[in-house]
Scaffold this active site. Structure first.
Site, PDB file in Angstrom:
ATOM      1  N   GLN A  36      68.540  -4.276  -0.951  1.00  0.00           N
ATOM      2  CA  GLN A  36      67.634  -4.874   0.035  1.00  0.00           C
ATOM      3  C   GLN A  36      66.645  -3.841   0.571  1.00  0.00           C
ATOM      4  OE1 GLN A  36      69.726  -6.973   3.206  1.00  0.00           O
ATOM      5  NE2 GLN A  36      71.412  -7.409   1.824  1.00  0.00           N
ATOM      6  N   THR A  52      75.124  -5.035  -1.244  1.00  0.00           N
ATOM      7  CA  THR A  52      73.752  -5.390  -1.636  1.00  0.00           C
ATOM      8  C   THR A  52      72.695  -4.707  -0.764  1.00  0.00           C
ATOM      9  OG1 THR A  52      73.650  -7.308  -0.184  1.00  0.00           O
ATOM     10  CG2 THR A  52      74.543  -7.675  -2.391  1.00  0.00           C
ATOM     11  N   HIS A  88      63.255  19.384 -36.303  1.00  0.00           N
ATOM     12  CA  HIS A  88      64.269  18.716 -35.475  1.00  0.00           C
ATOM     13  C   HIS A  88      64.594  17.332 -36.060  1.00  0.00           C
ATOM     14  CE1 HIS A  88      64.479  21.482 -32.034  1.00  0.00           C
ATOM     15  NE2 HIS A  88      63.249  21.783 -32.386  1.00  0.00           N
ATOM     16  N   CYS A  95      66.309  24.426 -35.999  1.00  0.00           N
ATOM     17  CA  CYS A  95      65.219  25.221 -35.442  1.00  0.00           C
ATOM     18  C   CYS A  95      65.705  26.631 -35.089  1.00  0.00           C
ATOM     19  CB  CYS A  95      64.606  24.489 -34.258  1.00  0.00           C
ATOM     20  SG  CYS A  95      62.911  24.986 -33.974  1.00  0.00           S
ATOM     21  N   ARG A 103      57.663  28.315 -32.129  1.00  0.00           N
ATOM     22  CA  ARG A 103      56.611  29.313 -32.120  1.00  0.00           C
ATOM     23  C   ARG A 103      56.811  30.330 -33.247  1.00  0.00           C
ATOM     24  NH1 ARG A 103      56.814  29.399 -26.746  1.00  0.00           N
ATOM     25  NH2 ARG A 103      54.862  28.371 -26.253  1.00  0.00           N
ATOM     26  N   LEU A 158      69.690   5.773 -13.153  1.00  0.00           N
ATOM     27  CA  LEU A 158      70.137   4.378 -13.135  1.00  0.00           C
ATOM     28  C   LEU A 158      70.047   3.748 -14.518  1.00  0.00           C
ATOM     29  CD1 LEU A 158      68.768   2.261 -10.174  1.00  0.00           C
ATOM     30  CD2 LEU A 158      71.124   2.646 -10.871  1.00  0.00           C
ATOM     31  N   GLY A 159      69.276   4.380 -15.371  1.00  0.00           N
ATOM     32  CA  GLY A 159      69.092   3.814 -16.709  1.00  0.00           C
ATOM     33  C   GLY A 159      67.828   2.976 -16.821  1.00  0.00           C
ATOM     34  N   LYS A 160      66.792   3.366 -16.058  1.00  0.00           N
ATOM     35  CA  LYS A 160      65.502   2.654 -16.167  1.00  0.00           C
ATOM     36  C   LYS A 160      64.957   2.730 -17.579  1.00  0.00           C
ATOM     37  CE  LYS A 160      62.765   4.768 -13.261  1.00  0.00           C
ATOM     38  NZ  LYS A 160      63.399   5.804 -12.473  1.00  0.00           N
ATOM     39  N   GLY A 169      66.663  26.215 -29.388  1.00  0.00           N
ATOM     40  CA  GLY A 169      66.799  27.010 -28.168  1.00  0.00           C
ATOM     41  C   GLY A 169      65.704  28.053 -28.083  1.00  0.00           C
ATOM     42  N   GLU A 225      66.976  15.414 -35.518  1.00  0.00           N
ATOM     43  CA  GLU A 225      67.563  14.485 -34.537  1.00  0.00           C
ATOM     44  C   GLU A 225      66.511  13.571 -33.909  1.00  0.00           C
ATOM     45  OE1 GLU A 225      67.098  17.681 -34.164  1.00  0.00           O
ATOM     46  OE2 GLU A 225      66.751  18.314 -32.091  1.00  0.00           O
TER      47      GLU A 225
HETATM   48  N1  GLN Z   1      62.639  29.746 -29.985  1.00  0.00           N
HETATM   49  C1  GLN Z   1      62.370  29.391 -31.333  1.00  0.00           C
HETATM   50  C2  GLN Z   1      60.874  29.328 -31.625  1.00  0.00           C
HETATM   51  O1  GLN Z   1      60.083  29.211 -30.743  1.00  0.00           O
HETATM   52  C3  GLN Z   1      63.042  28.091 -31.703  1.00  0.00           C
HETATM   53  C4  GLN Z   1      62.530  26.908 -30.953  1.00  0.00           C
HETATM   54  C5  GLN Z   1      63.428  25.714 -31.061  1.00  0.00           C
HETATM   55  O2  GLN Z   1      64.603  25.833 -31.387  1.00  0.00           O
HETATM   56  N2  GLN Z   1      62.919  24.540 -30.774  1.00  0.00           N
HETATM   57  O3  GLN Z   1      60.488  29.387 -32.759  1.00  0.00           O
END
Ligand code: GLN
Length: 528
Positions: free
Chosen positions: A181, A177, A503, A368, A458, A5-7, A341, A505
């Site tokens: 309710q 509504t 990261h 990453c 890791r 809902l976008g809480k 990933g 982002e």
């Molecule tokens: N799988 C990779 C690691 O563990 C990259 C992790 C990631 O992209 N956040 O190092």
């Protein structure tokens, strides 16, 4: 009432509004699931794992909180049932309950209340988002805890806002509504009377409908706030201001003559976003593409830098596991991102995309895992190490350019682990410093030699291959301050080929887009 809902965004936008009026805010999320944190959950189910500065793996709503308020979240801002129960059971084992029977009420609810208020010092507002929906079995202890909290702090100092859905039926051209309710009825049954309703809707809610909701839900008509669908989430602070959500919150809490909010920044963003001149096609090559929320911060970071570059970003979601489609779609792209990933599925597609970007001078950003695979691709293609790999895939006879990191430092603290360590919470997590080489593209982008970025991984590129790579033009342009861990790589001679072990982002904000994404989008536009 229903999920999605976008809480989280509503809470964030309210936070931004209160902040724009000069108040200090902090947002916290209560998650009723039993996982200690979402770090071990599949992103296709749960969405992105957002990492805080202090290294907590948290719910993606904390990303919204940070993007809207600019307040960096901490590990105390995501409270899961897993964390609460873990603590209660640990206390029980230590005999801290002095022989009492340990129960949901009061022990679990007390633990929740303690965590809600933990380390809250000089904030004017604490906005607590309760995850899940009313009526879930798991949510009950959390709702009970906030009910008790109101008695504890007094009703003058607390407020309940309930997000509901007011559906529109096109067949009869009317809004309904009843679901609102029912959901309020259910809340009242467990002792919570909402003060304000934020009603998600695609059509205006008439004053008559508001009166009806008010009557049945026992909420003042002026406290029924409509939250119409919008094109961009960054319109919401201004929209909520128009609907007087913040004014109603302040009045209900008896805060007299508050400062008018300064919404110039938010209005500017909305204005810019509605007149974007350029278009650019960016491909995200990943394996969690069924749920776009799995890459939430990445998408937002692209939007932020798009606004800065006067550009509408068209994202192509490329399934790394579907090589045939990937080969077809990749040709349209003006820029390629291989995001973070885990595990071996989809690697072929990712390596193919990296090679395509490298050979065709297409701007490439590897984040990453994307950076690790870029290193492997360069090792295979340019250094001719055919069996180049990462120990993450555990193959026999492979040459692991990327390996498991077993010891590293954060300041003077040493962190250790081995391959038998727990899975949850044992990665290199949170903010680390990185030193940038002066004569590099990374330096041109950041305009400084020391940066701090957030990590979650890791494995690491093995620094001992540095010279070998440099001979083929792959420069390690950013390293951990002790020089041991590669943090940024860039391919010399390519217009824009950068991989980062962190990261970026996670630090991009609509009001402060990230330099790496700004530069990436700018470069992608050049081929337009
Ligand atoms: N799988 C990779 C690691 O563990 C990259 C992790 C990631 O992209 N956040 O190092």
């Amino acid at each position: 009432m229903v999920s999605s809902l976008g809480k989280g965004i509503s809470a964030s936008a309210l936070g931004a509004l209160l902040q724009a009026r000069g108040f200090k805010v902090r947002l916290r999320k209560l998650d009723p699931y039993l996982n200690v944190d979402p770090g071990t959950m599949n992103p296709n189910q749960h969405g992105e794992v957002f990492v805080t500065d202090d290294g907590a793996e948290t719910d993606l709503d904390l990303g919204h909180y940070e993007r809207f308020t600019g307040v960096n979240a901490s590990k105390y801002d995501n409270i899961t049932a897993g964390k609460v129960y873990q603590q209660v059971i640990a206390n029980e084992r230590k005999g801290k309950y002095l022989g009492k029977t340990v129960q949901v009420i009061p022990h679990v609810t007390n633990a929740i209340i303690e965590k809600i208020l933990y380390q809250v010092k000089n904030e004017d507002f604490l906005i607590i988002e309760v995850g899940g929906t009313v009526g879930d079995i798991e949510s009950l202890p959390f709702l009970e805890a906030i009910r008790q909290l109101r008695n504890l702090l007094s009703s003058a100092k607390t407020l309940f806002i309930h997000c509901t859905l007011v559906p529109y039926l096109s067949a009869t051209d009317e809004i309904k509504t009843k679901p609102t309710q029912h959901s309020v009825k259910e809340l009242r049954e467990i002792g919570i009377q909402p003060d304000i309703l934020v009603c998600r809707c695609e059509k205006n809610i008439s004053i008559d409908d508001k009166k009806k909701i008010s009557l049945f839900c026992n909420v003042e008509t002026r406290n029924i706030i409509q939250a119409l669908d919008v094109k961009s989430i960054y319109e919401i602070p201004s929209l909520f201001f128009k609907e007087k959500l913040d004014a109603r919150v302040l009045q209900s809490l008896g805060i007299k003559n508050p400062k008018q909010p300064n919404l110039k920044n938010w209005n500017n963003i909305t204005k810019k976003q509605s007149f974007l001149k350029n278009n650019v096609e960016i491909g995200i090559v990943g394996k969690y593409i069924e749920l776009k929320d799995a890459y939430k911060s990445l998408v937002e970071a692209l939007i932020h830098s798009g606004i800065k570059n006067n550009t509408k970003i068209k994202i192509y979601w490329i399934d790394a596991g579907n090589l045939k489609n990937l080969k077809k779609n990749i040709k349209k792209l003006k820029g390629i991102i291989v995001p973070g990933g885990f595990g071996s599925r989809g690697i072929k597609g990712k390596l193919y995309s990296i090679k395509h970007a490298r050979e065709n001078n297409i701007p490439f950003l590897g984040i990453c895992f994307g950076m690790q695979l870029a290193v492997i691709e360069v090792a295979k293609s340019l250094l001719k190490i055919n069996n180049a790999s990462s120990s993450e895939f555990n193959k026999k006879n492979s040459k692991n350019i990327i390996g498991l990191l077993t010891e590293w430092f954060k300041g003077s603290i040493s962190y250790k682990r081995d391959k038998y360590s727990d899975y949850g919470g044992t990665m290199r997590l949170g903010t680390y410093s990185c030193k940038i080489k002066k004569s590099s593209k990374a330096f041109n982008i950041y305009s400084k030699t020391f940066i701090r970025e957030r990590h979650r991984h890791r494995y690491e590129m093995n620094i001992k291959f540095e010279k070998l790579f440099l001979k083929k033009g792959l420069l390690i342009s950013g390293k951990s301050p002790d020089g041991k861990l590669p943090e940024i790589i860039e391919l010399q001679g390519h217009p824009w080929f950068i991989g980062v072990q962190f990261h970026p982002e996670l630090l991009s904000r609509p009001l402060k887009p990230h330099p790496l994404f700004n530069s990436f989008i700018k470069e992608c536009l050049k081929s337009n």
